[in-house]
Enzyme design. Sequence first.
Site, short mmCIF file in Angstrom:
data_model
loop_
_atom_site.label_atom_id
_atom_site.label_comp_id
_atom_site.label_asym_id
_atom_site.label_seq_id
_atom_site.Cartn_x
_atom_site.Cartn_y
_atom_site.Cartn_z
N GLU A 131 0.86 -1.12 -0.09
CA GLU A 131 -0.13 0.18 0.09
C GLU A 131 0.96 1.15 -0.04
OE1 GLU A 131 -2.68 -1.07 -1.02
OE2 GLU A 131 -4.05 0.00 0.06
N THR A 184 -5.66 7.42 -5.06
CA THR A 184 -5.86 7.54 -3.74
C THR A 184 -4.61 8.47 -3.11
OG1 THR A 184 -6.52 5.26 -3.15
CG2 THR A 184 -5.43 6.13 -1.26
N1 HSE Z 1 -8.34 4.96 4.27
C1 HSE Z 1 -7.88 5.14 2.74
C2 HSE Z 1 -8.20 6.34 2.45
C3 HSE Z 1 -8.38 3.79 2.15
O1 HSE Z 1 -9.30 6.68 2.61
O2 HSE Z 1 -7.44 7.16 1.93
C4 HSE Z 1 -8.14 4.04 0.57
O3 HSE Z 1 -8.79 3.37 -0.39
#
Ligand code: HSE
Length: 310
Positions: A131, A184
């Site tokens: 990630e 993201t």
């Molecule tokens: N918690 C992360 C965000 C998840 O909201 O950036 C990304 O899929």
Amino acid sequence: MDSIRVFAPATVANVVCGFDILGFAVNEPGDEVIMRLTNKPGLNISKITGDNGRLPIEPAKNTVTVSVQHYLQSIGRTDIGLDIELHKKMPIGSGLGSSSASTVAGLYAIKTLLGDNTSVEKLLPFAIKGEEMACGHGHADNVAPALMGGFILIRSYEPLDVVRLPHPAGLWCGIIFPDVDVPTREARQIIRKSIQMKDAVTQWGNIAGLVSGLFLEDLDLIGRSMHDVLVEPVRSMLIPDFYVMRQIALDLGAISFGISGSGPSVFAFAKNEETATLITQKLQQHLTNIKIGSNIYVSTINDKGPKIIG
Ligand code: HSE
């Protein structure tokens, strides 16, 4: 066994009020990895499909191989050779944990190929490395539910402490992925870096309410707790007609509605499959009317996580 094919599921991270600490897995979509042991030491990616050429095939840049390499280092097995195929069966940049599904499929494949019987939870730190590489931040709210299945709370990151939460039987999830790209990495850059105490109070009340609702199987409590005053007000701007879609979903009987992960996917909880299906169909129709393509998925919560499919 010297070859394996593994499916790992998409996930809904944040679950509206639990930014970076809550997530659950769904039955579809998901990604597939085929992994073969070879005689040539080192990791090779021989094929990636379904990504429209967007993902790097170089092992040092791909989240699957990077996380597998970290795992191999941890067990002192960098001597082995692997050939990997990645078949993307879900959209990239969708907010459905696309990179997590690939990473988890890869880690589950190598663990199984090597006959490593330790719990899947032990793979979590390696999945988090994936990630970090994919979006610049090592959050676990996609990879943990993708690996472990079910509804997961990340109680703490340092040290890592994850908790499996119960959920009411018969809770259905309808997901709509509007065909707009929200990476993201960028969706994390626009959120506020500091928050007001009154907003924090609202948020932790909601998180505690949601977790209590899951334990108590209280759908009304789940619904009234799934509100986000911290992240959604900013990220919703990246999603076409977010508030219009929310109203449509609630009018059709959704328990709750919100952004999946960092978006642009949105999801609704519903009491049954028919309602979840109707909500996704109507939202897809709405998006078609405003000339935006979409994919829809209807699922229960996937309690199993990754599975061997060949
Ligand atoms: N918690 C992360 C965000 C998840 O909201 O950036 C990304 O899929």
